[in-house]
Design an enzyme around this catalytic site. Structure first.
Site, short mmCIF file in Angstrom:
data_model
loop_
_atom_site.label_atom_id
_atom_site.label_comp_id
_atom_site.label_asym_id
_atom_site.label_seq_id
_atom_site.Cartn_x
_atom_site.Cartn_y
_atom_site.Cartn_z
CB ALA A 145 45.78 36.22 45.98
N GLY A 185 42.53 38.73 41.81
CA GLY A 185 43.59 38.72 40.82
C GLY A 185 43.18 38.05 39.52
CD GLU A 245 43.73 43.04 40.70
OE1 GLU A 245 43.99 44.20 41.05
OE2 GLU A 245 44.10 42.04 41.36
CD GLU A 287 41.01 41.81 45.25
OE1 GLU A 287 41.68 41.33 44.33
OE2 GLU A 287 39.87 42.29 45.06
#
Length: 727
Positions: free
Chosen positions: A61, A102, A105, A125
């Protein structure tokens, strides 16, 4: 955005494209969803490869979009990851460069993962005060087990591809042509059942002693977090993967994510992340900008003085693949340094191998030991790293001026000394710069880069580029005694000693500051670094007993309060851990376990009696306020003097060089959170009670900001005064 590319007759390639690191913005997430849906309904597509543009998968992100999370119109990544995972067509992630946050992910949603051998993966994160919010805490434990997932998620570390393959995160590694290899893999598995490859259908592997393991792991995570909440939240989300069905685990992850997203610590950690980048943008007060100057190439460097600091600098340069001439004053010291440096290089090589990294060359082949200044003739850079003595440093720089080529950069590793005075003995003062490394120099990330009155922007730009090449965080600062970090440290340490005089103990001061978030309190740090180090610095400033004029009051220097406590301990042979006794006692010289020392407590009691000091109980709040607010107050003076022009630079220095807890954002950010009026009021209170401690007198700049209504931190720079020397 995401682009669809035909990879072969049967395989579609979806390429994430949002330069420079393919961040997963709302636009990119929506484009990815659109392309996955298109591939799913296209009867000619039998399998899909997801990759990133320009040799990078995705760094996750974009931090700039964090304030908008949860707002209308913001795309959520987890439903797209689930869309990928539930596809009836094999989805293959082709990872190049990095797959972080992300990005990883998305890859975990794919049924297969193939990576370039030089790629790295991770879920960082936690370092921004968050936890993975797109299923990472639920899918990764199901894939590699709880112990390995805990290690990756609660630390935020980057995992080399070779290690990721061993852990089972990746299915294959390739040396080159990653996307082509992924297309080939997609074609091979296009008719394979996908159920076993969907992580949402797996259970997290359970250990025989799972409950006991989790209890022990939580204690470890909490201890390592040192007051930071995000690792604990990550733990709770991973624990949910053990006991909850997948869908409920995803719900729990989202709940914990939103709690963290709007927490004060998340704001502080995200500020610290951006502050490091902002602090690199400072132009010089003269108006010249080192950012636009072309740095000189550094192919060969020299290090003079091969003590502990010099050895670490040599290793830092070698790790950056720079040839090094290592120079000492005599054969004995040279041979001792040779052995120590070789041992350090072996440890560095071992760590790299353990992390799955390959050495491109044998570092000692780049190293030449010598006693001869004549060997410096062809170097591009010299870093002098002898002890803090102005006369010695000036003698060396006088020699360097004659021995080195005119365009060579002459750097001094100094913690306090005047760069301009050192430069004055050279014929090329514009080539002189300060490079304040932090011990151990090959490990600590911070590098204070100090420019003098005549230092050229080209030299500053070269030093900044060198810091990046060495993997360090360079911050440009002006020339004053102690620069930024040590100048602020002085009033902080003064208060620590004054607190002992007033009735506190080393244990109480350390406990308060460690609970605030410092890994070690000031007295534990002093024992670790050695009380002799601080004594030598004070002795050079004429502050110790040996240099005091007759008749000087025992607790005053130049009319201001001074504590001789650390000097007395040093003069009693208490050097810290190396001697087995300092502010604490240790089971043996060099021991690591600090224990309360009755001798120190008795000594403090006798000291107070001798100086007619009535001991009083000091609260933890007073300890924190006097130590932290005096440090912050000096930070405002530094801003006013334009030693740096940005509060972000101060915070970057203190987080990366002085152990300030990152989850509190740095001293200036912390001041903005506590509130400038409160800090001003407390400083006024302590200054009134201690009129002989000038450092407690509130900074004029702090007063100005409060009078202006305490504007936000980002506006402080525009309200500073003009620079002047504080030497």
């Amino acid at each position: 955005m995401a682009q669809a590319v035909r990879g072969s007759a049967r395989v579609a390639v979806i390429r994430l494209c949002n330069p420079p690191v393919n961040a997963l913005s709302t636009t990119t997430i929506r484009a990815l969803e659109q392309e996955v849906n298109r591939a799913n309904i296209d009867p000619t597509v039998k399998a899909v490869v997801i990759c990133g543009a320009n040799g990078k998968f995705s760094a996750g992100a974009d931090i700039k979009g964090f304030p908008n999370i949860g707002q209308p119109g913001m795309a959520s990544l987890e439903p797209v990851v689930s869309l990928i995972e539930n596809s009836e067509k094999p989805m293959v992630a082709a990872i190049e460069g990095m797959a972080f946050g992300g990005g990883l992910e998305v890859a975990l949603g794919c049924h297969y993962r193939i990576a370039n051998v030089k790629a790295r993966v991770g879920l960082p994160e936690v370092t921004l005060g968050l936890l993975p919010g797109a299923g990472g805490t639920q899918r990764l434990p199901r894939l590699i087990g709880v112990p390995a997932a805990l290690d990756i998620i609660t630390t935020g570390k980057h995992v080399p591809a070779t290690e990721a393959l061993k852990l089972g995160i990746l299915d294959e590694l390739v040396e080159e042509n990653t996307v082509e290899a992924a297309i080939s893999l997609a074609e091979r598995v296009s008719d394979q059942p996908l159920g076993p490859r969907r992580l949402c259908l797996k259970e997290t592997p359970k250990l025989p002693n799972m409950e006991a393991f989790l209890e022990e792991a939580f204690v470890k995570v909490k201890k390592q977090a040192n007051g930071c909440f995000s690792p604990e939240m990550c733990f709770q989300a991973i624990k949910a993967s053990v006991y909850l069905p997948f869908a409920e685990g995803i719900h729990k992850e989202r709940e914990l994510f939103l709690i963290q997203m709007f927490s004060g610590q998340a704001k502080a950690l995200q500020y610290a992340f951006t502050a490091q980048r902002v602090s690199e943008k400072w132009a010089l007060p003269t108006g010249a900008s080192w950012k636009t100057a072309a740095p000189q190439p550094i192919r060969k460097a020299a290090v003079i003085g091969l003590g502990t600091m010099g050895q670490g600098i040599v290793v830092s340069l070698l790790k950056a693949k720079i040839r090094v001439v290592a120079l000492e004053q005599d054969r004995k010291h040279l041979e001792l340094a040779r052995g120590a440096i070789m041992a350090r290089l072996e440890r560095v090589a071992l760590r790299m191998q353990q992390n799955g990294l390959k050495l491109d060359g044998y570092m000692p082949d780049l190293l030449h030991f010598t006693l001869d200044f004549g060997a410096l003739k062809g170097v591009d850079l010299v870093i002098e790293a002898v002890f803090e003595n102005m006369a010695v440093k000036k003698e060396i720089f006088h020699k360097l001026s004659a021995a080195c080529k005119p365009e060579a950069i002459l750097a001094t590793n100094t913690s306090y000394l005047d760069i301009d005075e050192i430069a004055s003995v050279t014929s090329h003062p514009h080539q002189v710069i300060g490079t304040h490394f932090f011990a151990p120099a090959h490990i600590m990330p911070l590098l204070e880069i100090i420019y003098g009155q005549q230092t050229s922007p080209t030299v500053i730009a070269t030093a900044m580029k060198l810091s990046k090449t060495m993997g360090k965080i360079g911050v440009v600062v002006g020339n004053c005694f102690g620069f930024v970090g040590n100048r602020m440290l002085n009033p902080y340490l003064e208060q620590c000693y004054f607190l002992l005089e007033d009735g506190s103990t080393p244990e109480e001061v350390d406990k308060a500051l460690e609970e605030f978030g410092f890994k070690l309190g000031p007295f534990r740090v002093a024992d670790y670094t050695g009380l002799d180090v601080g004594w030598r610095s004070r002795e050079g400033q004429g502050l110790t007993g040996a240099k005091l004029p007759l008749g000087t009051p025992p607790r005053q220097r130049d009319g201001r309060r001074y504590s001789p406590l650390p000097d007395i301990l040093y003069e009693n042979g208490r050097y810290g851990q190396k001697r087995g006794k300092g502010w604490y006692q240790y089971d043996k010289p060099g021991g690591n376990v600090a224990k309360s020392d009755p001798w120190v407590h008795g000594f403090l009691s006798e000291y107070r009696s001798a100086h007619r000091i009535v001991a009083r109980t000091i609260t933890q709040d007073e300890i924190l306020e006097r130590c932290l607010y005096s440090l912050i107050n000096e930070g405002f003076r530094i801003l006013s003097d334009r030693i740096v022009s940005l509060p972000e630079a101060i915070d970057t220095i203190y987080i990366n060089g002085y152990g300030w807890p990152r989850h509190n954002g740095g001293p200036m950010f912390y001041a903005s959170v506590v509130g400038l009026p409160r800090i001003l009021t407390k400083l006024q209170k302590y200054a009134e009670a201690n009129p002989d401690i000038p450092s407690l007198q509130p900074s004029a700049f702090l007063k100005k900001l409060v009078a202006l209504g305490s504007p936000p931190l980002k506006e402080w720079s525009s309200l500073q005064g003009s620079q002047h020397s504080r030497l």
